[in-house]
Design a protein around this motif. Structure first.
Motif, PDB file in Angstrom:
ATOM      1  N   ASN A  11       0.829  -1.204   0.000  1.00 53.45           N
ATOM      2  CA  ASN A  11       0.000   0.000   0.000  1.00 53.45           C
ATOM      3  C   ASN A  11       0.858   1.246   0.000  1.00 53.45           C
ATOM      4  N   ASP A  12       2.151   1.033  -0.059  1.00 53.22           N
ATOM      5  CA  ASP A  12       3.069   2.162   0.014  1.00 53.22           C
ATOM      6  C   ASP A  12       3.424   2.594  -1.399  1.00 53.22           C
ATOM      7  N   LEU A  13       2.604   3.468  -1.947  1.00 52.47           N
ATOM      8  CA  LEU A  13       2.775   3.877  -3.335  1.00 52.47           C
ATOM      9  C   LEU A  13       3.170   5.336  -3.412  1.00 52.47           C
ATOM     10  N   LYS A  14       3.841   5.674  -4.490  1.00 46.32           N
ATOM     11  CA  LYS A  14       4.069   7.094  -4.743  1.00 46.32           C
ATOM     12  C   LYS A  14       3.676   7.411  -6.172  1.00 46.32           C
ATOM     13  N   ILE A  15       3.266   8.627  -6.374  1.00 50.39           N
ATOM     14  CA  ILE A  15       2.830   9.083  -7.683  1.00 50.39           C
ATOM     15  C   ILE A  15       3.901  10.006  -8.237  1.00 50.39           C
ATOM     16  N   GLU A  16       4.436   9.635  -9.381  1.00 48.10           N
ATOM     17  CA  GLU A  16       5.486  10.458  -9.959  1.00 48.10           C
ATOM     18  C   GLU A  16       5.443  10.314 -11.469  1.00 48.10           C
ATOM     19  N   GLY A  17       5.293  11.409 -12.160  1.00 49.12           N
ATOM     20  CA  GLY A  17       5.249  11.370 -13.617  1.00 49.12           C
ATOM     21  C   GLY A  17       6.619  11.066 -14.188  1.00 49.12           C
ATOM     22  N   ASP A  18       6.655  10.131 -15.149  1.00 43.25           N
ATOM     23  CA  ASP A  18       7.923   9.816 -15.791  1.00 43.25           C
ATOM     24  C   ASP A  18       7.636   9.457 -17.242  1.00 43.25           C
ATOM     25  N   ARG A  43     -11.593   6.151 -12.922  1.00 41.34           N
ATOM     26  CA  ARG A  43     -11.596   7.611 -13.071  1.00 41.34           C
ATOM     27  C   ARG A  43     -10.293   8.205 -12.543  1.00 41.34           C
ATOM     28  N   LEU A  44      -9.863   7.725 -11.397  1.00 41.02           N
ATOM     29  CA  LEU A  44      -8.610   8.227 -10.845  1.00 41.02           C
ATOM     30  C   LEU A  44      -7.437   7.854 -11.753  1.00 41.02           C
ATOM     31  N   ALA A  45      -7.476   6.644 -12.307  1.00 38.85           N
ATOM     32  CA  ALA A  45      -6.420   6.223 -13.228  1.00 38.85           C
ATOM     33  C   ALA A  45      -6.355   7.143 -14.433  1.00 38.85           C
ATOM     34  N   GLU A  46      -7.515   7.506 -14.955  1.00 39.90           N
ATOM     35  CA  GLU A  46      -7.551   8.416 -16.098  1.00 39.90           C
ATOM     36  C   GLU A  46      -6.973   9.772 -15.731  1.00 39.90           C
ATOM     37  N   GLU A  47      -7.327  10.250 -14.564  1.00 47.11           N
ATOM     38  CA  GLU A  47      -6.820  11.554 -14.143  1.00 47.11           C
ATOM     39  C   GLU A  47      -5.316  11.518 -13.947  1.00 47.11           C
ATOM     40  N   LEU A  48      -4.818  10.423 -13.400  1.00 48.62           N
ATOM     41  CA  LEU A  48      -3.373  10.291 -13.219  1.00 48.62           C
ATOM     42  C   LEU A  48      -2.658  10.250 -14.556  1.00 48.62           C
ATOM     43  N   LEU A  49      -3.247   9.540 -15.511  1.00 50.90           N
ATOM     44  CA  LEU A  49      -2.625   9.440 -16.827  1.00 50.90           C
ATOM     45  C   LEU A  49      -2.588  10.797 -17.508  1.00 50.90           C
ATOM     46  N   SER A  50      -3.683  11.539 -17.431  1.00 49.52           N
ATOM     47  CA  SER A  50      -3.692  12.841 -18.085  1.00 49.52           C
ATOM     48  C   SER A  50      -2.754  13.801 -17.360  1.00 49.52           C
ATOM     49  N   TRP A  51      -2.659  13.639 -16.043  1.00 46.66           N
ATOM     50  CA  TRP A  51      -1.717  14.464 -15.285  1.00 46.66           C
ATOM     51  C   TRP A  51      -0.278  14.150 -15.702  1.00 46.66           C
ATOM     52  N   ALA A  52       0.029  12.869 -15.839  1.00 43.38           N
ATOM     53  CA  ALA A  52       1.383  12.469 -16.220  1.00 43.38           C
ATOM     54  C   ALA A  52       1.697  12.947 -17.641  1.00 43.38           C
ATOM     55  N   THR A  53       0.708  12.855 -18.533  1.00 41.53           N
ATOM     56  CA  THR A  53       0.913  13.299 -19.898  1.00 41.53           C
ATOM     57  C   THR A  53       1.162  14.795 -19.943  1.00 41.53           C
ATOM     58  N   TRP A  54       0.411  15.528 -19.138  1.00 43.85           N
ATOM     59  CA  TRP A  54       0.597  16.966 -19.077  1.00 43.85           C
ATOM     60  C   TRP A  54       2.006  17.303 -18.592  1.00 43.85           C
ATOM     61  N   ARG A  55       2.494  16.518 -17.642  1.00 41.11           N
ATOM     62  CA  ARG A  55       3.838  16.779 -17.123  1.00 41.11           C
ATOM     63  C   ARG A  55       4.926  16.578 -18.171  1.00 41.11           C
TER      64      ARG A  55
END
Ligand SMILES: [Zn+2]
Length: 57
Positions: A11-18, A43-55
């Motif tokens: 459960n120890d995850l981190k979110i980092e765009g790469d 929905r959260l997965a989609e938001e994370l993907l678009s966030w990573a793409t934006w980065r």
């Protein structure tokens, strides 16, 4: 989950765009996790993907 410590519940995850990788990482082993393997909502997965793409721009 598909990382080096997949024998345990992680459960120890981190979110980092790469570039070229899904933006979710295991904070224990540093392994990159597939979004599909992470127990988050579509929905959260989609938001994370678009966030990573934006980065990446
Ligand atoms: Zn791990």
């Amino acid at each position: 989950m598909n990382c080096c410590c997949d024998s345990e519940e992680t459960n120890d995850l981190k979110i980092e765009g790469d570039v070229g990788a899904d933006p979710i990482w295991c904070n224990r082993c540093g392994g990159n996790l597939d979004l599909e393997d992470v127990p988050i909502s579509d929905r959260l997965a989609e938001e994370l993907l678009s966030w990573a793409t934006w980065r990446m721009d």
